[in-house]
Design a protein around this motif. Structure first.
Motif, PDB file in Angstrom:
ATOM      1  N   UNK A 109      11.573  57.335  31.671  1.00  0.00           N
ATOM      2  CA  UNK A 109      12.713  56.417  31.683  1.00  0.00           C
ATOM      3  C   UNK A 109      12.355  55.111  32.376  1.00  0.00           C
ATOM      4  N   UNK A 110      11.574  55.173  33.454  1.00  0.00           N
ATOM      5  CA  UNK A 110      11.141  53.940  34.129  1.00  0.00           C
ATOM      6  C   UNK A 110      10.284  53.095  33.196  1.00  0.00           C
ATOM      7  N   UNK A 111       9.403  53.746  32.445  1.00  0.00           N
ATOM      8  CA  UNK A 111       8.499  53.010  31.564  1.00  0.00           C
ATOM      9  C   UNK A 111       9.253  52.290  30.454  1.00  0.00           C
ATOM     10  N   UNK A 112      10.213  52.953  29.831  1.00  0.00           N
ATOM     11  CA  UNK A 112      10.914  52.346  28.702  1.00  0.00           C
ATOM     12  C   UNK A 112      11.871  51.248  29.148  1.00  0.00           C
ATOM     13  N   UNK A 113      12.295  51.272  30.410  1.00  0.00           N
ATOM     14  CA  UNK A 113      13.222  50.252  30.917  1.00  0.00           C
ATOM     15  C   UNK A 113      12.530  49.182  31.759  1.00  0.00           C
ATOM     16  N   UNK A 114      11.201  49.169  31.780  1.00  0.00           N
ATOM     17  CA  UNK A 114      10.428  48.152  32.496  1.00  0.00           C
ATOM     18  C   UNK A 114      10.732  48.154  34.000  1.00  0.00           C
ATOM     19  N   UNK A 115      10.972  49.320  34.553  1.00  0.00           N
ATOM     20  CA  UNK A 115      11.245  49.432  35.997  1.00  0.00           C
ATOM     21  C   UNK A 115      10.219  50.329  36.689  1.00  0.00           C
ATOM     22  N   UNK A 162      13.031  47.644  40.628  1.00  0.00           N
ATOM     23  CA  UNK A 162      12.877  46.263  40.161  1.00  0.00           C
ATOM     24  C   UNK A 162      12.485  46.247  38.685  1.00  0.00           C
ATOM     25  N   UNK A 163      12.948  45.201  37.985  1.00  0.00           N
ATOM     26  CA  UNK A 163      12.637  45.043  36.565  1.00  0.00           C
ATOM     27  C   UNK A 163      11.512  44.036  36.393  1.00  0.00           C
ATOM     28  N   UNK A 164      10.521  44.406  35.613  1.00  0.00           N
ATOM     29  CA  UNK A 164       9.451  43.470  35.264  1.00  0.00           C
ATOM     30  C   UNK A 164       8.942  43.852  33.883  1.00  0.00           C
ATOM     31  N   UNK A 165       9.101  42.950  32.934  1.00  0.00           N
ATOM     32  CA  UNK A 165       8.731  43.252  31.551  1.00  0.00           C
ATOM     33  C   UNK A 165       7.254  43.611  31.480  1.00  0.00           C
ATOM     34  N   UNK A 166       6.945  44.745  30.839  1.00  0.00           N
ATOM     35  CA  UNK A 166       5.582  45.255  30.886  1.00  0.00           C
ATOM     36  C   UNK A 166       5.148  45.883  29.568  1.00  0.00           C
ATOM     37  N   UNK A 267      20.841  54.252  22.341  1.00  0.00           N
ATOM     38  CA  UNK A 267      20.080  53.018  22.543  1.00  0.00           C
ATOM     39  C   UNK A 267      20.973  51.791  22.614  1.00  0.00           C
ATOM     40  N   UNK A 268      22.271  51.962  22.451  1.00  0.00           N
ATOM     41  CA  UNK A 268      23.215  50.866  22.719  1.00  0.00           C
ATOM     42  C   UNK A 268      23.708  50.891  24.160  1.00  0.00           C
ATOM     43  N   UNK A 269      23.545  52.020  24.834  1.00  0.00           N
ATOM     44  CA  UNK A 269      24.142  52.222  26.156  1.00  0.00           C
ATOM     45  C   UNK A 269      23.402  51.438  27.230  1.00  0.00           C
ATOM     46  N   UNK A 270      24.077  50.598  28.010  1.00  0.00           N
ATOM     47  CA  UNK A 270      23.405  49.853  29.081  1.00  0.00           C
ATOM     48  C   UNK A 270      22.791  50.805  30.110  1.00  0.00           C
ATOM     49  N   UNK A 271      21.562  50.507  30.503  1.00  0.00           N
ATOM     50  CA  UNK A 271      20.905  51.295  31.545  1.00  0.00           C
ATOM     51  C   UNK A 271      20.518  50.429  32.727  1.00  0.00           C
ATOM     52  N   UNK A 272      20.608  49.110  32.566  1.00  0.00           N
ATOM     53  CA  UNK A 272      20.193  48.199  33.623  1.00  0.00           C
ATOM     54  C   UNK A 272      20.901  46.864  33.449  1.00  0.00           C
ATOM     55  N   UNK A 283      19.140  48.074  27.400  1.00  0.00           N
ATOM     56  CA  UNK A 283      19.299  49.455  26.968  1.00  0.00           C
ATOM     57  C   UNK A 283      17.892  50.050  26.847  1.00  0.00           C
ATOM     58  N   UNK A 284      17.787  51.254  26.335  1.00  0.00           N
ATOM     59  CA  UNK A 284      16.471  51.856  26.139  1.00  0.00           C
ATOM     60  C   UNK A 284      15.632  51.085  25.130  1.00  0.00           C
ATOM     61  N   UNK A 285      16.283  50.334  24.265  1.00  0.00           N
ATOM     62  CA  UNK A 285      15.547  49.697  23.174  1.00  0.00           C
ATOM     63  C   UNK A 285      15.806  48.209  23.027  1.00  0.00           C
TER      64      UNK A 285
END
Length: 345
Positions: A109-115, A162-166, A267-272, A283-285
């Protein structure tokens, strides 16, 4: 000289045809496609500064770069909905069974959300990629180096804070999911996303020079090699036709009509939420931004010679695909044009 073509399915909306024609005209690229689906009606407009290719532009497969992450997010959501994964699995344990789990492990989950606390690319990526920086940088960084770099990396911040696009993180996600399921990434994507949605014009690598769009450099004239994602397949390897991309987005617009409804809703649901006023919602996507009528979901992407924008708006039942075959450059109008077209619809 501009060569263009407009194609309508199930009837053509004059307003959309004119808007798409203006959008194509605003993009300076050898090949450009803007395609919209609204309430089941598709309209496409194609053009470009180069002569029309032997295969019509709307039938070519285009590199979508980081917009591939929308496919990766949906695949992970589907695997979670089917009970094959939870999203909470430590990625290192997936890649190296028996490895000691840290107190705060990086999860899927951390990987897919860039956290996950990972940089955009591995620390040694640039050194290895530099000799082929203009031709094939990602191809010089294979899967085993991606996973090894991850297993050696020590995040600067606790995962999830923390969020960082990766691109690095999403690439690792692909390898971790493949390891956890015992199935190659390409087969997972095909079995759970591409074949169920009927996306026969979508692949992870160039297959036919007659049907794969040719990218171009910043000058808009110099052809580029087909993109090789190397070990970063989950982060940017997808190439697809405009019609396949519309089909993919149409599934998101109407989850109730799909056997994958739960995953499409997930994948529409906000996660961050981040930024001033929490404007930037993830979202996840997808990235999710507000409009006057409701949220819009989108993701853009780029390779060494092509660009892509995918987006949809549930409030208006609109999906938008934009593609072009010129490398991103300073003050490039492509993404801004596509974003505005969907946001102002």
């Amino acid at each position: 000289m501009d060569h263009s073509r407009t194609v309508g399915l199930l009837g053509t909306d004059d307003m959309w045809r004119e808007r798409l024609e203006r959008a194509v005209g605003a993009v300076d690229a050898p090949d450009t496609v803007f395609a919209v689906s609204r309430a089941g009606r598709r309209t496409l407009h194609c053009g470009g500064t180069a002569p029309p290719p032997p295969v019509p532009r709307q039938d070519l497969r285009y590199e979508i770069g980081s917009a591939s992450k929308a496919f990766t997010g949906l695949l992970l959501a589907q695997l979670i909905q089917r009970g094959l994964l939870t999203g909470g699995e430590p990625a290192a344990a997936c890649l190296e069974p028996g490895r000691r789990t840290e107190a705060d492990p990086v999860t899927l989950a951390h990987l897919v959300t860039h956290t996950a606390g990972l940089p955009a690319l591995p620390a040694d990526f640039y050194r290895r990629a530099l000799p082929a920086w203009r031709t094939n940088p990602y191809g010089r960084y294979p899967a085993e180096r991606v996973t090894d770099a991850f297993l050696r990396h020590r995040p600067r911040h606790r995962p999830g804070t923390r969020w960082h696009y990766s691109n690095f993180g999403v690439a690792v996600l692909g390898h971790a999911v493949a390891a956890a399921t015992g199935t190659a990434w390409e087969e997972l994507l095909g079995a759970h996303v591409l074949r169920p949605l009927g996306l026969s014009g979508t692949a992870l690598r160039a297959e036919d020079p007659k049907t794969d769009a040719v990218g171009h450099g910043k000058d808009g004239r110099t052809p580029t090699l087909a993109f090789d994602a190397g070990g970063f397949q989950a982060a940017g390897a997808v190439r697809a036709t405009p019609h396949d991309l519309l089909t993919f987005l149409e599934a998101h617009l109407d989850p109730a009509g799909s056997p994958w409804a739960d995953a499409l809703r997930a994948v529409r649901t906000p996660v961050l939420r981040r930024g001033r006023g929490h404007r930037h919602v993830h979202t996840m996507a997808w990235f999710r931004h507000p409009t006057n009528g409701g949220p819009m979901y989108f993701h853009s992407g780029a390779t060494l010679g092509q660009q892509a924008f995918l987006g949809f708006r549930p409030d208006t039942g609109t999906a938008l695909v934009a593609l072009c075959t010129r490398r991103f450059r300073a003050r490039d109008s492509f993404i801004a044009t596509a974003y505005a077209l969907l946001a102002e619809e």
